[in-house]
Design an enzyme around this catalytic site. Structure first.
Site, PDB file in Angstrom:
ATOM      1  CG  HIS A 115     -32.776 -45.117 -35.792  1.00 47.19           C
ATOM      2  ND1 HIS A 115     -31.778 -44.327 -36.298  1.00 47.19           N
ATOM      3  CD2 HIS A 115     -33.373 -45.701 -36.860  1.00 47.19           C
ATOM      4  CE1 HIS A 115     -31.758 -44.425 -37.612  1.00 47.19           C
ATOM      5  NE2 HIS A 115     -32.724 -45.251 -37.985  1.00 47.19           N
ATOM      6  CG  ASN A 134     -36.677 -31.633 -15.689  1.00 48.76           C
ATOM      7  OD1 ASN A 134     -37.884 -31.708 -15.609  1.00 48.76           O
ATOM      8  ND2 ASN A 134     -35.992 -30.627 -15.171  1.00 48.76           N
TER       9      ASN A 134
END
EC number: 5.1.3.29
Length: 144
Positions: free
Chosen positions: A22, A133
């Site tokens: 995470h 991107n």
């Protein structure tokens, strides 16, 4: 071959997604992105557009709920044009895959490069859209 795994996900990309913790980020880069000069962990996904990669990745991926925007894209350089359909295409792919769209923010070009250097990995796609991107930030995966 595994059942239920999108064919756009290579074994290397699956392994990378599983290794990420995470708060880790992964860059889905267009075909023009300077991935190898910015990062040591580069995964090739030649011929696969980023919207397809997002459709494949996001069902397996928990977005970070502790940041304002777990999605980051690159702003167009002043005087340059940006196709607004790219962002829409990406958000539609995520919505289609997981039923919602996380918040997205845009970074200046060199800020995006700096952020990309800190990512867990960079996936070079077959995406040819200029400024195509996107960085996605992984969240805490709920315990089943």
């Amino acid at each position: 071959m595994l059942k239920g795994i999108h064919p756009a996900l290579s074994p290397e990309l699956l392994k990378t997604l599983a290794e990420m913790g995470h708060g880790d980020e992964i860059v889905l880069a267009d075909a023009h992105f300077p991935a190898h000069s910015l990062h040591k962990n580069v995964i090739r996904a030649d011929g696969i557009s980023i919207d397809i990669l997002l459709e494949a990745i996001t069902p397996l991926f928990e977005f970070d709920a502790y940041v304002d925007a777990p999605l980051l894209m690159m702003k167009a350089v002043e005087g340059d044009s940006l196709d607004p359909n790219v962002e829409t295409r990406y958000l539609n792919a995520i919505e289609s895959a997981v039923g919602f769209t996380p918040n997205l923010t845009c970074l200046e070009r060199f800020d995006f490069y700096t952020r990309a250097k800190q990512a867990y990995a960079v996936v070079v796609s077959g995406e040819i859209a200029k400024y195509g991107n996107i960085i996605i930030k992984k969240g805490v995966t709920p315990i089943l």
